[in-house]
Every structure is written in structure tokens, then in C-alpha cells.
Design an enzyme around this catalytic site. Structure first.
Site, PDB file in Angstrom:
ATOM      1  N   CYS A   3      14.662  -9.093  52.024  1.00 11.17           N
ATOM      2  CA  CYS A   3      13.575  -8.139  52.261  1.00 11.17           C
ATOM      3  C   CYS A   3      12.450  -8.861  52.993  1.00 11.17           C
ATOM      4  CB  CYS A   3      13.062  -7.565  50.936  1.00 11.17           C
ATOM      5  SG  CYS A   3      11.517  -6.653  51.093  1.00 11.17           S
ATOM      6  N   HIS A  45       9.378  -5.861  43.929  1.00 12.70           N
ATOM      7  CA  HIS A  45      10.054  -5.075  44.964  1.00 12.70           C
ATOM      8  C   HIS A  45      10.338  -3.657  44.496  1.00 12.70           C
ATOM      9  CE1 HIS A  45      12.495  -4.395  48.565  1.00 12.70           C
ATOM     10  NE2 HIS A  45      13.194  -3.618  47.753  1.00 12.70           N
ATOM     11  N   ASN A  84       5.062   5.659  54.271  1.00 11.80           N
ATOM     12  CA  ASN A  84       6.264   6.308  54.779  1.00 11.80           C
ATOM     13  C   ASN A  84       7.406   6.106  53.789  1.00 11.80           C
ATOM     14  OD1 ASN A  84       4.972   7.078  57.203  1.00 11.80           O
ATOM     15  ND2 ASN A  84       5.298   5.030  58.051  1.00 11.80           N
ATOM     16  N   THR A  92      10.401   1.698  58.191  1.00 15.50           N
ATOM     17  CA  THR A  92      11.242   0.647  58.777  1.00 15.50           C
ATOM     18  C   THR A  92      11.422  -0.537  57.842  1.00 15.50           C
ATOM     19  OG1 THR A  92       9.323  -0.311  59.883  1.00 15.50           O
ATOM     20  CG2 THR A  92      10.629   1.272  61.148  1.00 15.50           C
ATOM     21  N   HIS A  95      10.271  -1.846  51.577  1.00 16.52           N
ATOM     22  CA  HIS A  95       9.488  -2.431  50.473  1.00 16.52           C
ATOM     23  C   HIS A  95       8.207  -1.600  50.441  1.00 16.52           C
ATOM     24  CE1 HIS A  95       8.074  -6.197  48.126  1.00 16.52           C
ATOM     25  NE2 HIS A  95       7.037  -5.367  48.127  1.00 16.52           N
ATOM     26  N   HIS A  97       4.898   0.046  50.751  1.00 20.69           N
ATOM     27  CA  HIS A  97       3.664  -0.427  51.369  1.00 20.69           C
ATOM     28  C   HIS A  97       2.773   0.750  51.719  1.00 20.69           C
ATOM     29  CE1 HIS A  97       6.724   0.004  54.566  1.00 20.69           C
ATOM     30  NE2 HIS A  97       5.729   0.379  55.376  1.00 20.69           N
ATOM     31  N   HIS A  99      -0.209   1.758  54.352  1.00 17.02           N
ATOM     32  CA  HIS A  99      -0.947   1.410  55.562  1.00 17.02           C
ATOM     33  C   HIS A  99      -2.400   1.824  55.356  1.00 17.02           C
ATOM     34  CE1 HIS A  99       2.665   1.097  58.328  1.00 17.02           C
ATOM     35  NE2 HIS A  99       3.185   1.836  57.373  1.00 17.02           N
TER      36      HIS A  99
HETATM   37  P1  DGP Z   1       6.798   1.461  58.133  1.00 19.24           P
HETATM   38  O1  DGP Z   1       7.185   2.125  59.403  1.00 19.24           O
HETATM   39  O2  DGP Z   1       5.920   2.364  57.276  1.00 19.24           O
HETATM   40  O3  DGP Z   1       7.973   0.908  57.368  1.00 19.24           O
HETATM   41  O4  DGP Z   1       5.857   0.255  58.534  1.00 19.24           O
HETATM   42  C1  DGP Z   1       6.242  -1.087  58.550  1.00 19.24           C
HETATM   43  C2  DGP Z   1       5.136  -1.836  59.208  1.00 19.24           C
HETATM   44  O5  DGP Z   1       5.382  -3.216  59.022  1.00 19.24           O
HETATM   45  C3  DGP Z   1       5.004  -1.616  60.714  1.00 19.24           C
HETATM   46  O6  DGP Z   1       3.737  -1.001  60.983  1.00 19.24           O
HETATM   47  C4  DGP Z   1       5.056  -2.991  61.326  1.00 19.24           C
HETATM   48  C5  DGP Z   1       4.895  -3.910  60.143  1.00 19.24           C
HETATM   49  N1  DGP Z   1       5.645  -5.147  60.228  1.00 19.24           N
HETATM   50  C6  DGP Z   1       6.973  -5.269  60.476  1.00 19.24           C
HETATM   51  N2  DGP Z   1       7.336  -6.554  60.456  1.00 19.24           N
HETATM   52  C7  DGP Z   1       6.204  -7.270  60.189  1.00 19.24           C
HETATM   53  C8  DGP Z   1       5.945  -8.673  60.040  1.00 19.24           C
HETATM   54  O7  DGP Z   1       6.817  -9.532  60.122  1.00 19.24           O
HETATM   55  N3  DGP Z   1       4.652  -9.017  59.789  1.00 19.24           N
HETATM   56  C9  DGP Z   1       3.645  -8.087  59.677  1.00 19.24           C
HETATM   57  N4  DGP Z   1       2.414  -8.548  59.435  1.00 19.24           N
HETATM   58  N5  DGP Z   1       3.872  -6.769  59.799  1.00 19.24           N
HETATM   59  C10 DGP Z   1       5.137  -6.372  60.050  1.00 19.24           C
END
Ligand code: DGP
Length: 111
Positions: A3, A45, A84, A92, A95, A97, A99
Site C-alpha cells: 500500500c 490501514h 473518494n 486511486t 488507503h 484519505h 483531501h
Molecule cells: P484519490 O484519487 O482520492 O485516491 O487520491 C489519491 C491522491 O494521492 C492523488 O490526489 C494523488 C496522491 N498521491 C498519489 N501518489 C502519491 C505519492 O506518492 N505522494 C503523495 N504525496 N501523494 C500521492
């Protein structure tokens, strides 16, 4: 477990941290969609908010206590929170989260 955000919590993948405590971590999104774009995640997680239960919901309450502290630190009193859930919502990273988006005037459209 494979993850991305668990790897960020473990420090195996670098991130720009803005807040951390025993239960959660907040760091800047790698692909910011607003002047302030921070992700707040539980250290345990959960794949998404769809996995919140009476047994684990305390972590979400904690995160929602921390969010205003982070917003104030960023100088924000008005901002948007988004979580999301699953492919239809374009989640995407599997885990949980939240925003935190702010620092610009946003539109009314959410979808
Ligand atoms: P979601 O589409 O809601 O799953 O958003 C995942 C977010 O995670 C997306 O806005 C980009 C961010 N993200 C993806 N990979 C990384 C990473 O390696 N580091 C950081 N800081 N953010 C990441």
C-alpha cells in the site's frame, strides 16, 4: 501489505508532512489541485471510508479533530474536504484519505 500510503507512513516513500501524531499523518498531495492540497490518512490501514465501522470510527473522529488544526496552520478558514470511495469516485489509492483543498475559490460542482 503493498500500500502506497502505508509505505509513506513507514517512511519508505518520502512525503512533505504537515502534521503527524500517533494515529494519523497529513502530507501534501503530489499532484496539488489547489494552492493547499493536503491528504490526511489514518496510520491503521482502511481501504476507504466504506470500511468505517463502530469498532474503528474513533480514528475518523480523531482525524476530524485534527483537520481544523491543519487548516488553521495553513491559514484557511474556508476549505473543501473530499474522500473518494472506489472506482466510480476515481479513488486511486486504496488507503482511506481525506483531501483538504483550499486557497482558491472553488465551484459548486462536486461531480
Ligand atoms: P484519490 O484519487 O482520492 O485516491 O487520491 C489519491 C491522491 O494521492 C492523488 O490526489 C494523488 C496522491 N498521491 C498519489 N501518489 C502519491 C505519492 O506518492 N505522494 C503523495 N504525496 N501523494 C500521492
Amino acid at each position: 501489505m503493498d500500500c502506497l500510503f502505508c509505505s509513506i507512513i513507514a517512511g519508505d516513500i518520502p512525503s512533505t508532512k504537515v502534521y503527524e501524531d500517533e494515529f494519523c499523518l497529513a502530507f501534501r498531495d503530489i499532484n496539488p489541485q489547489a494552492p493547499t492540497h493536503i491528504l490526511i490518512i489514518p496510520k491503521t490501514h482502511l481501504a476507504s471510508a466504506d470500511e468505517i465501522t463502530p469498532e474503528n470510527s474513533a480514528i475518523v473522529a480523531h482525524i476530524f479533530e485534527v483537520i481544523p488544526l491543519i487548516a488553521r496552520k495553513e491559514g484557511l478558514t474556508s476549505y473543501r474536504l473530499v474522500s473518494n470511495i472506489g472506482p466510480d469516485a476515481a479513488q486511486t489509492v486504496r488507503h482511506l484519505h481525506f483531501h483538504l483543498l483550499g486557497g482558491k475559490q472553488m465551484g459548486e460542482t462536486l461531480a
